[in-house]
Design an enzyme around this catalytic site. Structure first.
Site, PDB file in Angstrom:
ATOM      1  N   HIS A 163       0.845  -1.204   0.000  1.00 53.22           N
ATOM      2  CA  HIS A 163       0.000   0.000   0.000  1.00 53.22           C
ATOM      3  C   HIS A 163       0.879   1.252   0.000  1.00 53.22           C
ATOM      4  O   HIS A 163       2.066   1.188   0.318  1.00 53.22           O
ATOM      5  CB  HIS A 163      -0.899   0.042   1.243  1.00 53.22           C
ATOM      6  CG  HIS A 163      -2.095  -0.870   1.132  1.00 53.22           C
ATOM      7  ND1 HIS A 163      -2.026  -2.202   1.448  1.00 53.22           N
ATOM      8  CD2 HIS A 163      -3.367  -0.639   0.732  1.00 53.22           C
ATOM      9  CE1 HIS A 163      -3.221  -2.757   1.258  1.00 53.22           C
ATOM     10  NE2 HIS A 163      -4.055  -1.829   0.825  1.00 53.22           N
TER      11      HIS A 163
ATOM     12  N   LYS B 283      -0.352   4.757   4.688  1.00 50.49           N
ATOM     13  CA  LYS B 283      -1.182   3.797   5.426  1.00 50.49           C
ATOM     14  C   LYS B 283      -0.597   3.556   6.822  1.00 50.49           C
ATOM     15  O   LYS B 283       0.599   3.351   6.965  1.00 50.49           O
ATOM     16  CB  LYS B 283      -1.293   2.485   4.647  1.00 50.49           C
ATOM     17  CG  LYS B 283      -2.274   1.516   5.287  1.00 50.49           C
ATOM     18  CD  LYS B 283      -2.702   0.425   4.329  1.00 50.49           C
ATOM     19  CE  LYS B 283      -3.613  -0.575   5.005  1.00 50.49           C
ATOM     20  NZ  LYS B 283      -4.893   0.029   5.414  1.00 50.49           N
TER      21      LYS B 283
HETATM   22  P1  NAD Z   1      -7.449   9.553   5.552  1.00 57.21           P
HETATM   23  O1  NAD Z   1      -6.532   9.755   6.701  1.00 57.21           O
HETATM   24  O2  NAD Z   1      -7.176  10.239   4.258  1.00 57.21           O
HETATM   25  O3  NAD Z   1      -8.959   9.952   5.995  1.00 57.21           O
HETATM   26  C1  NAD Z   1      -9.488   9.784   7.278  1.00 57.21           C
HETATM   27  C2  NAD Z   1     -10.299  11.033   7.589  1.00 57.21           C
HETATM   28  O4  NAD Z   1     -11.031  10.851   8.810  1.00 57.21           O
HETATM   29  C3  NAD Z   1      -9.417  12.280   7.779  1.00 57.21           C
HETATM   30  O5  NAD Z   1      -9.837  13.310   6.907  1.00 57.21           O
HETATM   31  C4  NAD Z   1      -9.639  12.636   9.239  1.00 57.21           C
HETATM   32  O6  NAD Z   1      -9.568  14.036   9.501  1.00 57.21           O
HETATM   33  C5  NAD Z   1     -11.052  12.106   9.441  1.00 57.21           C
HETATM   34  N1  NAD Z   1     -11.421  12.049  10.872  1.00 57.21           N
HETATM   35  C6  NAD Z   1     -10.614  11.745  11.919  1.00 57.21           C
HETATM   36  N2  NAD Z   1     -11.300  11.892  13.079  1.00 57.21           N
HETATM   37  C7  NAD Z   1     -12.555  12.290  12.739  1.00 57.21           C
HETATM   38  C8  NAD Z   1     -13.718  12.598  13.503  1.00 57.21           C
HETATM   39  N3  NAD Z   1     -13.713  12.550  14.833  1.00 57.21           N
HETATM   40  N4  NAD Z   1     -14.832  12.971  12.822  1.00 57.21           N
HETATM   41  C9  NAD Z   1     -14.855  13.037  11.488  1.00 57.21           C
HETATM   42  N5  NAD Z   1     -13.763  12.757  10.720  1.00 57.21           N
HETATM   43  C10 NAD Z   1     -12.643  12.387  11.343  1.00 57.21           C
HETATM   44  O7  NAD Z   1      -7.524   7.970   5.341  1.00 57.21           O
HETATM   45  P2  NAD Z   1      -8.118   7.135   4.113  1.00 57.21           P
HETATM   46  O8  NAD Z   1      -7.019   6.731   3.184  1.00 57.21           O
HETATM   47  O9  NAD Z   1      -9.309   7.817   3.540  1.00 57.21           O
HETATM   48  O10 NAD Z   1      -8.561   5.794   4.891  1.00 57.21           O
HETATM   49  C11 NAD Z   1      -9.460   5.833   5.989  1.00 57.21           C
HETATM   50  C12 NAD Z   1      -9.704   4.419   6.488  1.00 57.21           C
HETATM   51  O11 NAD Z   1     -10.358   3.654   5.460  1.00 57.21           O
HETATM   52  C13 NAD Z   1      -8.437   3.620   6.846  1.00 57.21           C
HETATM   53  O12 NAD Z   1      -8.712   2.793   7.955  1.00 57.21           O
HETATM   54  C14 NAD Z   1      -8.196   2.786   5.591  1.00 57.21           C
HETATM   55  O13 NAD Z   1      -7.445   1.617   5.846  1.00 57.21           O
HETATM   56  C15 NAD Z   1      -9.609   2.463   5.220  1.00 57.21           C
HETATM   57  N6  NAD Z   1      -9.846   2.060   3.815  1.00 57.21           N
HETATM   58  C16 NAD Z   1     -10.738   1.057   3.629  1.00 57.21           C
HETATM   59  C17 NAD Z   1     -11.076   0.661   2.345  1.00 57.21           C
HETATM   60  C18 NAD Z   1     -12.146  -0.385   2.192  1.00 57.21           C
HETATM   61  O14 NAD Z   1     -12.495  -0.754   1.041  1.00 57.21           O
HETATM   62  N7  NAD Z   1     -12.739  -0.869   3.276  1.00 57.21           N
HETATM   63  C19 NAD Z   1     -10.477   1.275   1.231  1.00 57.21           C
HETATM   64  C20 NAD Z   1      -9.564   2.313   1.461  1.00 57.21           C
HETATM   65  C21 NAD Z   1      -9.257   2.703   2.760  1.00 57.21           C
END
Ligand code: NAD
Length: 266
Positions: free
Chosen positions: A154, A158
């Site tokens: 990744h 991550k």
């Molecule tokens: P990222 O860090 O870009 O986004 C996370 C967001 O959550 C940030 O903007 C952060 O400010 C926000 N956040 C944190 N605390 C918060 C709160 N209290 N209220 C509202 N928002 C809040 O990360 P990302 O790359 O978008 O990934 C996020 C998660 O999704 C990770 O755990 C990643 O592994 C997962 N993910 C899952 C899949 C899937 O298909 N299930 C795919 C991609 C990523």
């Protein structure tokens, strides 16, 4: 369906806003971010380069749950748990893409499903869910005679490892073999490890650049090796899967659901 997006300023949050705005069966109920985040106060449509929606990104998650039929959450485990409590309180469906839950956090998340619909997928892509099904089948067919190893790569941002998808693939192989992953997982190897224990399921993690998500499940025996690989080249596979899951949740009884239910593998 009225869909809310929490963590809307994140990599996935932005894709989710776009997906909801473009989908004919949904409307965007609102979007939230963490206190202090730069996206607060902006119009979520404008944030993702779409026409203005008239909505404003806020940090009041409860207010968002109150106006949504379903909320999609790709944030961080402790944040998702707080959102799951709001989902249970407001009887709103919660679609969880967040990964990195430890056993206690996972159990806490599942407990909220007694009161509302919780849909969780470590990976919302259709291709990865096919890989999960195949890994379970091959694990069942080959058993311990073939050493199973799971390799994932990744992007450099991550924060959890192995990826939620790699662990789900490990669980699929373990389930095919009729064993518990925790009993056989070899999550890290370093130094003089000794020879491989038969039946172990090994993990290797690579991080770098902008790789969206590559996963390979290998089955290695003397003289041959089978490799099942999935490579994601566009994040929209996750956001479109999550929106599809949200729509699938409409009208369901409280419970804990996943892609196996949606795709009919269950
Ligand atoms: P990222 O860090 O870009 O986004 C996370 C967001 O959550 C940030 O903007 C952060 O400010 C926000 N956040 C944190 N605390 C918060 C709160 N209290 N209220 C509202 N928002 C809040 O990360 P990302 O790359 O978008 O990934 C996020 C998660 O999704 C990770 O755990 C990643 O592994 C997962 N993910 C899952 C899949 C899937 O298909 N299930 C795919 C991609 C990523």
């Amino acid at each position: 369906m009225k869909i809310g997006i929490v963590g809307c300023g994140g990599r996935m949050g932005r894709m989710l806003i776009k997906q909801v705005l473009d989908h004919p069966a949904c409307t965007l109920a609102g979007a939230s971010e963490a206190p202090g985040n730069g996206a607060l106060g902006q119009d979520p449509g404008v944030l993702v380069g779409s026409p203005a929606t008239g909505l404003v990104i806020g940090d009041d998650a409860k207010a968002l749950f109150q106006v949504s039929d379903g909320v999609i959450d790709f944030t961080a485990p402790q944040v998702t748990l707080a959102h799951a409590a709001l989902a249970a309180e407001t009887r709103t469906a919660l679609i969880v893409g967040t990964t990195g839950f430890d056993a206690a956090a996972q159990a806490a998340l599942a407990a909220f499903a007694a009161r509302t619909v919780i849909f969780q997928a470590a990976n919302f892509s259709i291709g990865v869910n096919l890989l999960l099904g195949l890994s379970e089948q091959v694990g069942r067919l080959l058993g311990n005679e073939y050493d199973a190893e799971i390799l994932e790569m990744h992007h450099k941002h991550k924060v959890d490892a192995p990826s939620g998808t790699a662990l789900a693939l490990g669980r699929a192989v373990a389930s095919g073999r009729g064993v518990d992953l925790d009993a056989v997982a070899e999550r890290v190897r370093d130094g003089i490890t000794g020879a491989r224990t038969p039946g172990d399921i090994g993990f290797a993690t690579l991080r770098g650049g902008a790789v969206i998500g590559d996963h390979t499940v290998m089955f290695a025996a003397d003289g041959e090796r089978i490799e099942l690989t999935h490579k994601a080249s566009d994040r929209s596979i996750y956001s479109s899967g999550a929106v599809r899951a949200a729509l699938w949740c409409q009208g369901r009884d409280p419970g804990f659901y996943g892609m196996r239910d949606l795709l009919g593998f269950a």
